[in-house]
Design a protein around this motif. Structure first.
Motif, PDB file in Angstrom:
ATOM      1  N   UNK A  58     -26.814  30.612   8.433  1.00 27.45           N
ATOM      2  CA  UNK A  58     -26.251  29.646   9.387  1.00 27.45           C
ATOM      3  C   UNK A  58     -24.884  30.142   9.835  1.00 27.45           C
ATOM      4  N   UNK A  59     -24.819  30.604  11.081  1.00 31.05           N
ATOM      5  CA  UNK A  59     -23.551  31.063  11.653  1.00 31.05           C
ATOM      6  C   UNK A  59     -22.970  29.956  12.527  1.00 31.05           C
ATOM      7  N   UNK A  60     -21.655  29.909  12.601  1.00 25.49           N
ATOM      8  CA  UNK A  60     -21.005  28.889  13.431  1.00 25.49           C
ATOM      9  C   UNK A  60     -20.750  29.415  14.839  1.00 25.49           C
ATOM     10  N   UNK A  61     -19.636  30.112  14.999  1.00 27.37           N
ATOM     11  CA  UNK A  61     -19.257  30.600  16.330  1.00 27.37           C
ATOM     12  C   UNK A  61     -19.296  32.116  16.440  1.00 27.37           C
ATOM     13  N   UNK A  62     -19.054  32.797  15.355  1.00 29.72           N
ATOM     14  CA  UNK A  62     -18.955  34.260  15.404  1.00 29.72           C
ATOM     15  C   UNK A  62     -19.861  34.879  14.362  1.00 29.72           C
ATOM     16  N   UNK A  63     -20.375  36.061  14.731  1.00 29.19           N
ATOM     17  CA  UNK A  63     -21.163  36.835  13.769  1.00 29.19           C
ATOM     18  C   UNK A  63     -20.224  37.678  12.912  1.00 29.19           C
ATOM     19  N   UNK A  64     -19.340  38.404  13.575  1.00 26.38           N
ATOM     20  CA  UNK A  64     -18.201  39.083  12.943  1.00 26.38           C
ATOM     21  C   UNK A  64     -17.027  38.892  13.893  1.00 26.38           C
ATOM     22  N   UNK A  65     -15.898  39.275  13.492  1.00 25.71           N
ATOM     23  CA  UNK A  65     -14.727  39.123  14.347  1.00 25.71           C
ATOM     24  C   UNK A  65     -14.887  39.959  15.622  1.00 25.71           C
ATOM     25  N   UNK A  66     -14.797  39.269  16.775  1.00 22.55           N
ATOM     26  CA  UNK A  66     -14.961  39.927  18.068  1.00 22.55           C
ATOM     27  C   UNK A  66     -16.341  39.770  18.665  1.00 22.55           C
ATOM     28  N   UNK A  67     -17.321  39.337  17.882  1.00 18.53           N
ATOM     29  CA  UNK A  67     -18.690  39.135  18.367  1.00 18.53           C
ATOM     30  C   UNK A  67     -19.004  37.644  18.228  1.00 18.53           C
ATOM     31  N   UNK A  68     -19.214  37.007  19.341  1.00 16.15           N
ATOM     32  CA  UNK A  68     -19.457  35.565  19.355  1.00 16.15           C
ATOM     33  C   UNK A  68     -20.945  35.270  19.477  1.00 16.15           C
ATOM     34  N   UNK A  69     -21.354  34.172  18.870  1.00 25.45           N
ATOM     35  CA  UNK A  69     -22.749  33.708  18.961  1.00 25.45           C
ATOM     36  C   UNK A  69     -22.823  32.676  20.082  1.00 25.45           C
ATOM     37  N   UNK A  70     -23.648  32.968  21.078  1.00 28.48           N
ATOM     38  CA  UNK A  70     -23.806  32.082  22.231  1.00 28.48           C
ATOM     39  C   UNK A  70     -24.884  31.039  21.985  1.00 28.48           C
ATOM     40  N   UNK A  71     -26.010  31.460  21.382  1.00 25.56           N
ATOM     41  CA  UNK A  71     -27.125  30.529  21.183  1.00 25.56           C
ATOM     42  C   UNK A  71     -27.957  30.986  20.004  1.00 25.56           C
ATOM     43  N   UNK A  72     -28.529  30.010  19.298  1.00 20.89           N
ATOM     44  CA  UNK A  72     -29.447  30.278  18.193  1.00 20.89           C
ATOM     45  C   UNK A  72     -30.767  29.616  18.542  1.00 20.89           C
ATOM     46  N   UNK A  73     -31.808  30.417  18.737  1.00 21.79           N
ATOM     47  CA  UNK A  73     -33.101  29.878  19.150  1.00 21.79           C
ATOM     48  C   UNK A  73     -33.803  29.204  17.984  1.00 21.79           C
ATOM     49  N   UNK A  74     -34.771  28.373  18.329  1.00 26.23           N
ATOM     50  CA  UNK A  74     -35.569  27.707  17.310  1.00 26.23           C
ATOM     51  C   UNK A  74     -36.516  28.715  16.655  1.00 26.23           C
ATOM     52  N   UNK A  75     -36.630  28.707  15.310  1.00 24.59           N
ATOM     53  CA  UNK A  75     -37.492  29.685  14.635  1.00 24.59           C
ATOM     54  C   UNK A  75     -38.946  29.575  15.096  1.00 24.59           C
ATOM     55  N   UNK A  76     -39.615  30.728  15.199  1.00 25.80           N
ATOM     56  CA  UNK A  76     -41.018  30.796  15.593  1.00 25.80           C
ATOM     57  C   UNK A  76     -41.824  31.267  14.393  1.00 25.80           C
ATOM     58  N   UNK A  77     -42.861  30.507  14.020  1.00 20.60           N
ATOM     59  CA  UNK A  77     -43.645  30.787  12.817  1.00 20.60           C
ATOM     60  C   UNK A  77     -45.058  31.182  13.202  1.00 20.60           C
ATOM     61  N   UNK A  78     -45.539  32.279  12.589  1.00 19.56           N
ATOM     62  CA  UNK A  78     -46.906  32.754  12.802  1.00 19.56           C
ATOM     63  C   UNK A  78     -47.582  32.923  11.439  1.00 19.56           C
ATOM     64  N   UNK A  79     -48.879  32.555  11.375  1.00 16.33           N
ATOM     65  CA  UNK A  79     -49.655  32.714  10.146  1.00 16.33           C
ATOM     66  C   UNK A  79     -50.466  33.997  10.219  1.00 16.33           C
ATOM     67  N   UNK A  80     -50.442  34.770   9.139  1.00 14.50           N
ATOM     68  CA  UNK A  80     -51.149  36.052   9.079  1.00 14.50           C
ATOM     69  C   UNK A  80     -52.089  36.056   7.880  1.00 14.50           C
ATOM     70  N   UNK A  81     -53.047  36.988   7.911  1.00 15.62           N
ATOM     71  CA  UNK A  81     -53.974  37.190   6.779  1.00 15.62           C
ATOM     72  C   UNK A  81     -54.668  35.885   6.401  1.00 15.62           C
ATOM     73  N   UNK A  82     -55.259  35.250   7.395  1.00 12.38           N
ATOM     74  CA  UNK A  82     -56.005  34.006   7.157  1.00 12.38           C
ATOM     75  C   UNK A  82     -55.132  32.931   6.530  1.00 12.38           C
ATOM     76  N   UNK A  83     -53.892  32.874   6.949  1.00  8.48           N
ATOM     77  CA  UNK A  83     -52.999  31.835   6.467  1.00  8.48           C
ATOM     78  C   UNK A  83     -52.338  32.117   5.141  1.00  8.48           C
ATOM     79  N   UNK A  84     -52.534  33.307   4.608  1.00 12.37           N
ATOM     80  CA  UNK A  84     -51.911  33.632   3.320  1.00 12.37           C
ATOM     81  C   UNK A  84     -50.482  34.104   3.481  1.00 12.37           C
ATOM     82  N   UNK A  85     -50.164  34.696   4.640  1.00 14.29           N
ATOM     83  CA  UNK A  85     -48.825  35.219   4.898  1.00 14.29           C
ATOM     84  C   UNK A  85     -48.215  34.493   6.104  1.00 14.29           C
ATOM     85  N   UNK A  86     -46.888  34.481   6.151  1.00 13.32           N
ATOM     86  CA  UNK A  86     -46.146  33.822   7.231  1.00 13.32           C
ATOM     87  C   UNK A  86     -45.117  34.793   7.774  1.00 13.32           C
ATOM     88  N   UNK A  87     -45.030  34.848   9.129  1.00 11.44           N
ATOM     89  CA  UNK A  87     -44.025  35.660   9.795  1.00 11.44           C
ATOM     90  C   UNK A  87     -43.123  34.710  10.602  1.00 11.44           C
TER      91      UNK A  87
END
Length: 357
Positions: A58-87
């Motif tokens: 969880x980042x607030x405003x900056x990733x490191x000093x001098x690099x700002x975070x503009x937006x954080x997208x909503x996580x995207x979840x995919x099921x693999x191997x017949x639902x045994x694995x998650x990406x």
């Protein structure tokens, strides 16, 4: 025995290695070089078993000093191997306003409270190139551009006009009716239509009561009397006596009536013509005699009434005068309505100005 122990140990090693590889964390950046103010996207991917739970950094405003975070997208979840694995994939949009080479440290993800880290990344931020060979050359401001016409910009204005138009028309109608001393809503009364001879007799009675000839106005008296007879003749015999001369009326009536009934009418019309065109001043008894002649002609030529016939209805508009108290109340109401209308116009104009400004 030794071979059996060696096989067990080898199996345990491979099982531990498989468990260690059950969670993978990978980070990538879509652009390694950007200009000041441009944006880049970091994609963080976590692959794990479906029954495990991952917590992203969880980042607030900056990733490191001098690099700002503009937006954080909503996580995207995919099921693999017949639902045994998650990406699980999450994107971070970053930017920078200082030119430099930035080291982006590994991103840490907790899986069942155990930390897993991605690889480190790098980002090179360049400043906007400047023409050092021509430092005095610059471009002036551009001319004002006309915005294209879009109907959506005028929807609010059109809606306000459509809403205010009925109120404006109602206010104009209200003021006009008050000024003319007429009721706001006209009352319509249905009365039976009188036959022509009754209408003519009522008009002659009015002329008799006014006694215009006694006021030194014989021309007005004979004009009203002959107009009443002309209207009666038109309604009774069906020809337009209002547009005909006295002689033409007598000749037309001779076709349908006896000469004795028209002799008195002829005398009346002759006297009226002398008064209107030759400035003749008849005597008092002559005026009374002509009034009697008009009544006798109407009585002799009127249609016989059918007692079983139903009277024909006609609509008569009743115009009533208001009392002083009603006028005051209507005046106050009109003033309040006008004030409300002016306030609404000012408010809408202000909102439109703020909208287009």
């Amino acid at each position: 025995m030794k071979r059996y122990l060696f096989s067990i140990a080898l199996a345990l090693i491979f099982m531990g290695k498989g468990y260690a590889q059950s969670v993978t964390v990978d980070a990538s950046i879509d652009s390694l070089q950007i200009l000041i103010g441009e944006q880049a996207k970091i994609k963080l991917e976590v692959s794990l078993d479906a029954n495990k739970r991952a917590i992203f950094p969880a980042y607030r405003d900056t990733l490191v000093r001098g690099v700002e975070i503009v937006d954080v997208a909503k996580p995207d979840t995919q099921l693999l191997n017949d639902g045994k694995r998650t990406l699980i994939t999450q994107e971070y949009t970053i930017t920078s306003f200082d030119s430099a080479l930035y080291y982006l440290p590994p991103m840490e993800v907790l899986v069942d409270n155990k930390p897993y880290r991605s690889k480190a990344l790098a980002l090179k931020v360049y400043s906007i190139p400047v023409d050092t060979l021509h430092p005095d050359q610059f471009f002036g401001p551009k001319t004002v551009m006309n915005a294209p016409f879009v109907w959506a910009d005028w929807y609010l204005f059109i809606a306000c006009v459509l809403l205010l138009a009925p109120f404006l028309l109602a206010a104009i109608y209200l003021v006009k009716r008050i000024r003319d001393n007429k009721p706001i809503i006209r009352k319509v009364k249905v009365e039976p239509k009188l036959p022509p001879h009754q209408v003519a007799m009522q008009e002659i009675e009015r002329i008799k009561q006014e006694k215009v000839w006694q006021k030194g106005q014989p021309k007005e008296y004979y004009t009203e009397l002959t107009d009443t007879l002309r209207t009666y003749i038109k309604e009774r015999f069906g020809f337009n006596a209002l547009e005909m001369t006295s002689t033409e009326i007598i000749e037309k009536l001779l076709e349908t009536n006896d000469k004795e009934a028209l002799s008195d009418l002829r005398t009346l019309f002759q006297t009226a013509d002398l008064v209107k065109f030759a400035k003749h001043n008849p005597l008092m008894n002559e005026n009374d005699a002509n009034l009697i002649n008009a009544v006798d002609f109407i009585n002799e030529t009127k249609e016989k009434e059918d007692e079983n016939a139903k009277p024909q209805p006609t609509e008569i508009t009743i115009v009533e005068k208001r009392s002083l108290q009603t006028k005051i109340l209507l005046g106050v109401g009109a003033v309040l309505a006008a004030a409300a209308f002016i306030w609404a116009v000012v408010y809408i104009c202000k909102e439109l100005y703020n909208y287009f400004a």
